[in-house]
Design an enzyme around this catalytic site. Sequence first.
Site, PDB file in Angstrom:
ATOM      1  N   GLY A  19       9.231   4.270  -3.217  1.00 38.83           N
ATOM      2  CA  GLY A  19       7.806   4.398  -3.466  1.00 38.83           C
ATOM      3  C   GLY A  19       7.552   5.221  -4.706  1.00 38.83           C
ATOM      4  N   GLY A  21       4.434   7.985  -6.480  1.00 37.15           N
ATOM      5  CA  GLY A  21       3.232   8.779  -6.269  1.00 37.15           C
ATOM      6  C   GLY A  21       3.064   9.758  -7.389  1.00 37.15           C
ATOM      7  N   MET A  23       3.235  11.357 -10.582  1.00 39.26           N
ATOM      8  CA  MET A  23       4.063  11.087 -11.745  1.00 39.26           C
ATOM      9  C   MET A  23       5.526  10.993 -11.371  1.00 39.26           C
ATOM     10  SD  MET A  23       2.179  13.466 -14.560  1.00 39.26           S
ATOM     11  CE  MET A  23       0.420  13.284 -14.863  1.00 39.26           C
ATOM     12  N   GLY A  24       5.852  10.699 -10.112  1.00 30.49           N
ATOM     13  CA  GLY A  24       7.231  10.608  -9.683  1.00 30.49           C
ATOM     14  C   GLY A  24       7.522   9.296  -9.000  1.00 30.49           C
ATOM     15  N   GLU A  25       8.751   8.843  -9.128  1.00 31.83           N
ATOM     16  CA  GLU A  25       9.226   7.650  -8.438  1.00 31.83           C
ATOM     17  C   GLU A  25      10.368   8.069  -7.525  1.00 31.83           C
ATOM     18  OE1 GLU A  25      10.407   5.106 -11.605  1.00 31.83           O
ATOM     19  OE2 GLU A  25       8.362   4.742 -12.322  1.00 31.83           O
ATOM     20  N   LYS A  41      14.064  11.765  -6.414  1.00 32.33           N
ATOM     21  CA  LYS A  41      12.728  11.732  -7.017  1.00 32.33           C
ATOM     22  C   LYS A  41      12.896  11.883  -8.518  1.00 32.33           C
ATOM     23  CE  LYS A  41       8.097  13.704  -6.752  1.00 32.33           C
ATOM     24  NZ  LYS A  41       7.188  14.646  -6.037  1.00 32.33           N
ATOM     25  N   ASP A 134      -1.591  21.057  -1.596  1.00 31.33           N
ATOM     26  CA  ASP A 134      -1.852  19.609  -1.530  1.00 31.33           C
ATOM     27  C   ASP A 134      -1.420  19.047  -0.186  1.00 31.33           C
ATOM     28  OD1 ASP A 134      -2.832  17.220  -2.510  1.00 31.33           O
ATOM     29  OD2 ASP A 134      -0.967  16.642  -3.490  1.00 31.33           O
TER      30      ASP A 134
END
Length: 894
Positions: A19, A21, A23-25, A41, A134
């Site tokens: 997935g 989200g 600025m990370g994959e 990540k 967050d």
Amino acid sequence: MSLPAGLRLGPYELVAPLGAGGMGEVYRARDTRLQRTVAIKVLPEKHAAGPGARERFEREAKAISQLSHPHICALYDLGRHEGLDYLVLEFLEGETLASRLARGPLPIDEALRFGSQIAAALGAAHRNGIVHRDLKPGNVMLTRSGMKLLDFGLAKPVSGSAFSDSSQTPTRTELTQEGTVPGTVPYMAPEQIEAGTIDTRTDIFALGAVLHEMVTGKRAFEGRSTASLMAAILERDPAPLGALRPEAPAGLDHLVRVCLAKQPDERWQSADDVSRELAWIARGDSGASARTASRRLPGTGMAGAAVALLAAGALAGWLAARAALPASPPSAGGSIQRLTVVLPDGAPLAPPTATPFSYPRAGLAVSPDDSRIAYVSSEGDGVTRIMMRRADQFEPAPIAGTEGGFDPFFSPDGRWLGFFTFDTVRKVSVDGGAPLSLAAVLNAAGGTWCDDGTIYVSGDEGRSLWKVGAAGAGRAERIDLVDPAAQTSYPHCLPGSHALLVTMVATDNPARHGEPGRFLQPLTADLMSVGILDLPVRGKGPRALVAHGYAPQYAASGQIVFARSGTIMAAAFDLGRGALAGPEAAVASGVSMCSIAVPSAQFSLTSAGSLFDVPGVDQARTRLVWVDRQGRITPTAAAPDLFGSIRLSPDGRRALVEVGGLQDDVYVYDLADGRRTRITSDGKSGRRGLWNPDGRRVIFYSHQDHRWVMKPVDSDIPPEALAIDGFFTSWSPAGTLAGELDGHIWTGTLDRHPSLTGAGNEWGAQLSPDGSLLAYTSSRAGIFQVFAQPIPPTGREWQLSADFGEEPVWSRDSRELFYRKHDQWWSVSFAGGQPGPPRLLFRGAFFNALGPSYDVAPDGRFLVAQTPAAGPIRELRWTRNWTSEVRSVLAAPR
């Protein structure tokens, strides 16, 4: 998703995408060395050029690296490969909470259990100085082992520099492509929206929003646009849980509402409290009352009365339940019984020095009707906790949620137990349930619960007095006394709530002479007195009742009872006049006393006329020992004594030490053979000595002259008076001095010491040996923290401790700074003049009341004062109908 399967990032081989989200994959990957599945990540190079992206990525790594908790996703590694920054994380199988909530709300029991796990994870982060910022369902993973908290990319320090903080980095929200405040709007607290101060309570608001959504399936706050959603958070309350989910317990609705309070001071003050409260609701301990807004008041639930003695004559414990006795004086003709209460091997009473604080703590309280004993225990894991032993049970049981607690005290009706953590006043029902935080009071020195429901607390190691509502208003009201520097500790409320008995310290108030009042010394009995403080105070101070005594209590039969040097004294007391009604007399001996810095004693009186006490001795004398970086101890040759501040000579072979009481003398100790030389002359007692850089002279503060003096170490030349205001704390090899005046740090020379600008409330300034850095402690943020700044000042300042710190000391090469956090000893490395993250070196409950309470030798060892080992206490003395004996003693002719 642009990275192909099979790509190697160092030893990690990508398997498949999971997935994306922000600025990370995230990819599933295989660790080729350990043959295990991990999650990678990645911050792609095209995103790394964006503003703040790499800083956020690095901050997440630093944040997670500090956390080890079963409900926080673990970090294994981090690296960089051909322009790609990546994190290696624990691989979690399951689904996010957001995905699960898309199918509807959770069952109530699951919401309670998982909510408690999320709160516990937040509590662990908060204790390590990290605010998540967050928290949302998308950052919580539901796995077979429970919930896992993810994504610390927006985390910030509670306070301190445990990891870098770019708190204003723009970040994505769910309702806008780019926002300017960190977080996700539907779960933001009001202070996040208004760009106010963010702390741990900000996460508690988000937790309340997540709990609401878990139970109801709907967000707590909704809006058609970002603006309307923010307005809802700022102005409206969410719908009650019961309106959307009728089977939801009212207690859970109350908990969520407190989490979602608009003002941080009105929320739960600790995520750990929320976790314990959710667990309590989940257990159903309250029965039917779990659906009411308040818990049932506990009943006595006891009948019968019997105490059995073993054949050997010792009391093995209460062997049968005993009826609650009325809160009235015992009959004058009642028989006196002397019994022994034996505590089990696994749950002894902790010695007063076991608590990781500045001074020994009293650890015993008995309910007014003799039906319960509460005491502080520490065994095995080294963590103190409060145990409760009931009259109808053989074994004591730990009170959940009291880890780190001390100084227990009962409510007048015996239904509640008050106690303290380092910075909080708490209470817990004697029938069970999670402890409740009442108010913040730092470093308490005893408390008392009055008949009118008011709790009075001595704070800041006896130098302040606070009024706290027992109902839990959440705030403490400071009571202004005539002399704010006077010490007033271990208050005891008189019947009718009209006055307090207190321990008073007769001091010269050294703050008037430039010496901060917080640095009090070991107390001797002749410097203490028992006083009475009328309520309401209205600016008045306590008036003395008894000289040379401390830890007063009131006996329901009409006496004032207090401690003096291992003996319990008593005198008839006129409650109406608030005055003694006869001479004092000794009524018990051999009682454990604690007379370092804050005087207390190990005994408890009950309304039923009993005395419970701990046999023992005074805990004042300490010994000088070496401690290495692993916490291993090597004694010096110096004999035990009443040691105060400690400063090592430049070569590390001798120590300049205060010895005595409040009016100390200063000695030089040879640490190899234990010989000592008095530096102060008779009648010229002094404090807080410092070596000059060549080790030939010392300076110290003279009590008699109220000034600093300088004297050669190895000659009889009289001291030379120094025309200096303020307070010395450090003298660097370059000849620069540092100290404080009126709460501000200064640096300079013997002739000149300009004050540094700053927020004030600073002390303990320590210059690095190379003269380039200055470290100090400050309480300007409401809690002790360690800071450092360059010398000369550049306007830059680093906060080094995370959630508490004091007493900074530099290594001799200026490359490392040490500080204490209660019983933890921490290190911060300085490379090129820049601080690294703090590292825990070891734990050790060494005596540290006076400051500077340790120093660092050239070889890196610590010289500290250690209280002689006191073993766990396994017996208490119980004297039934003791007040009858007291009346007889006081009535006897003299």
